[in-house]
Structure formats: C-alpha cells, structure tokens
Write a protein that holds these residues in place. Sequence first.
Motif, short mmCIF file in Angstrom:
data_model
loop_
_atom_site.label_atom_id
_atom_site.label_comp_id
_atom_site.label_asym_id
_atom_site.label_seq_id
_atom_site.Cartn_x
_atom_site.Cartn_y
_atom_site.Cartn_z
N GLU A 175 -3.41 3.68 -1.13
CA GLU A 175 -3.38 3.22 -2.65
C GLU A 175 -2.99 1.75 -2.67
OE1 GLU A 175 -1.56 5.87 -4.96
OE2 GLU A 175 -3.11 7.59 -4.65
N TRP A 176 -3.32 0.62 -3.67
CA TRP A 176 -2.69 -0.48 -3.82
C TRP A 176 -1.62 -0.38 -4.90
CZ3 TRP A 176 -2.11 -4.55 -0.86
CH2 TRP A 176 -3.29 -5.01 0.19
N ARG A 177 -0.32 -0.58 -4.61
CA ARG A 177 0.80 -0.84 -5.61
C ARG A 177 1.30 -2.25 -5.93
NH1 ARG A 177 3.61 5.18 -5.36
NH2 ARG A 177 1.75 6.62 -5.51
N GLU A 210 10.68 -0.09 -2.93
CA GLU A 210 9.75 0.98 -2.94
C GLU A 210 9.49 1.60 -1.61
OE1 GLU A 210 9.34 -2.06 -4.36
OE2 GLU A 210 8.88 -1.76 -6.35
N SER A 213 4.84 -4.14 -6.41
CA SER A 213 6.31 -3.79 -6.12
C SER A 213 7.10 -4.21 -7.25
CB SER A 213 6.83 -4.48 -4.90
OG SER A 213 8.40 -4.76 -5.03
N GLN A 227 0.86 -1.21 -0.08
CA GLN A 227 0.00 0.19 0.00
C GLN A 227 0.65 1.31 0.19
OE1 GLN A 227 -2.18 -1.09 3.65
NE2 GLN A 227 -4.04 -1.28 2.38
N PHE A 228 0.32 2.24 -0.49
CA PHE A 228 1.10 3.50 -0.54
C PHE A 228 0.04 4.59 0.16
CE2 PHE A 228 2.15 7.67 -2.23
CZ PHE A 228 3.56 7.51 -2.09
#
Lengths: 184, 126
Positions: free
Chosen positions: B49-51, B82, B53, B24-25
Amino acid sequence: MDGLKRGSAAIVGVAESDLGQVADGMSPMDLCAQGITRALADCGLAMKDVDGLFCAMTQQRMSIVSLIEYLGIAPKFIGSSMTGGSSFEFHLAQAAAAIEAGLCNVAVIGYGSTQRSVGRRQASVREVNPFETPYRPFLPSTAYALAASRHMHEFSKTWAPSPCTWPATPISSSRCSPISSQTP
Amino acid sequence: MPNDATSPLATYISHLEKGELAYQFSPEANRAVFFPRVICPFTGSDKLEWRVSKGHGTVYATTIVHPAEGAPFNVALIDCDEGFRLMSRVEDIPANDVKIGMRVKFRVHSQGGEEPPIPVFTPEAA
C-alpha cells in the motif's frame, strides 16, 4: 549437502601485475594477462595448462569473454560473478567446487584495473539510483562513511585516518574527491 | 498478463510533486517498505500500500562529502517515524553541524530542469 571437501584444491601460484601509475596505454586486460602470466610462472605452469578461468572487472563489459580471447585459450569452465571487491572470494569458492567436481584442473582467477592511471570517473560505469544519486554520495566511500558514523555513534569510537596505500595529496590537487567522515 | 500501468518510482515522484513524501506499507509484514518497489522484501508479496509520511524523522547516520570542486556537503540517512530509512541530506545548517539523533523535518527540493523533486530535511524547530 556435505559442502566442499577440505584440501580438495590448493592455491599454488600468486602474483601481481604492474601497480600504481602504469605505462601509458596499458589496458585492464594487459594488466590482467600480466598478473596471470606471472602467477603461472610462480608455480611452474603454462598457459596451456589452464582449463578454468575466472575474472571480474569494472572497466570491461563481459570481461571473461574478452580475457579468453586475449589469452587465446578455451577453458572448460569459466566464471565471472561480479560482487565488487569480494568477487574473487566467490571465484575461489567456485573454482574449488569446479576442481572438486572434476570440471577443470587448473583454474586461474584474474583481475586488472587502470583506475589509478585513468581516474575514478573513467574506471566504472555511472550507475543512476533515483533514490540516492541526487544526494551525490561519493560511492563506495560515502556508504562506508555513513556506516562508520553510525558505528562511532553506537560504540563511542573516534575517527582516525587509516594508513593510506598511496601518498596523500592535498584536496586541491587531488584528481579524485577524498571523503571525510565526521566524528559525531 | 497486461503490463503494469505505472512504476513504483513514478508513483513516488507524483507524490513528491504534490509536496508529499510517500512510502510503501506491507500489510502482511506489518512494516514500512522503502525504497519503493514491486514486491515486499520481507514476504515476497506484491501487496503493497502507498502511504504518505508525516515527514518527521531522526538522523541515523551522517557524513560530509568533499568534492574536488565546490563546497563540502552533507549526505545523511534519515529514519522516518513511520519506520523507514532513506538517503537524503540535512539543509539550512553547516554539514558539520548535522548530528546523529537530530530531529529533522521533510521538505521538497526542486532539482530543476528535467530532474524530479527529491526529499530533503531541515532541523526540527527546537
């Protein structure tokens, strides 16, 4: 916000329960009651004087409720914060605050465990963390080993075994899994 | 208020099932968040937000567990590029050879049975 008044409470009695491999059938509550009885004897107080009670245990849900029933007392103030090995420091702070606030006069902080006798697996509730459990960390030792590995890496320390409370046993015959932390 | 339709863990696992390591971010904190959760631990905001890697990381800490039965195995903390850290293990080399600072690459490990896939790491090709 003046905090606790210095000297408003004092530790007057201290004792230990039976230690190490205890008699068959001895429960965590038995050991806790043993320690409490001995601590009261240490300062010349009786169970009827106790009006504050604190404890935290891994082998007993709602250990404070069980301990009250076991001891047969009705304390005016109780606490059972569970923060692992530091629980009792928090109990001490809470007991001092309660005494200063006039909520109780004689607080007892108790603990009992048969982890040495029954083995690690029987001594605590299995906790599943989906982000850590799959890697089979031997907790809490692995957490300390990881922190130690990083500390050694950053500060160029080397690893040396610390003196052990119990006689060391070979890995093959050990009931609990020992853990080692490698030197980076 | 209606219940959330999905959990952070379920979203995380669904990415792993596609071969992705998700994290998550937090836009408000401008930081990566791991483990997945419902609020940002830096701001308390629920805007996460989901990101996915890129799967490259560095060994932050490492140890070897010697179980009562079976072979010793590695447990490591990995810092992904990240900016998040997770517990995992480094595979394909002896546990003893895992070193702090070693560059590693993510891959999915199937636990089999009902267990969800988990991220593990291997040494980055030299």
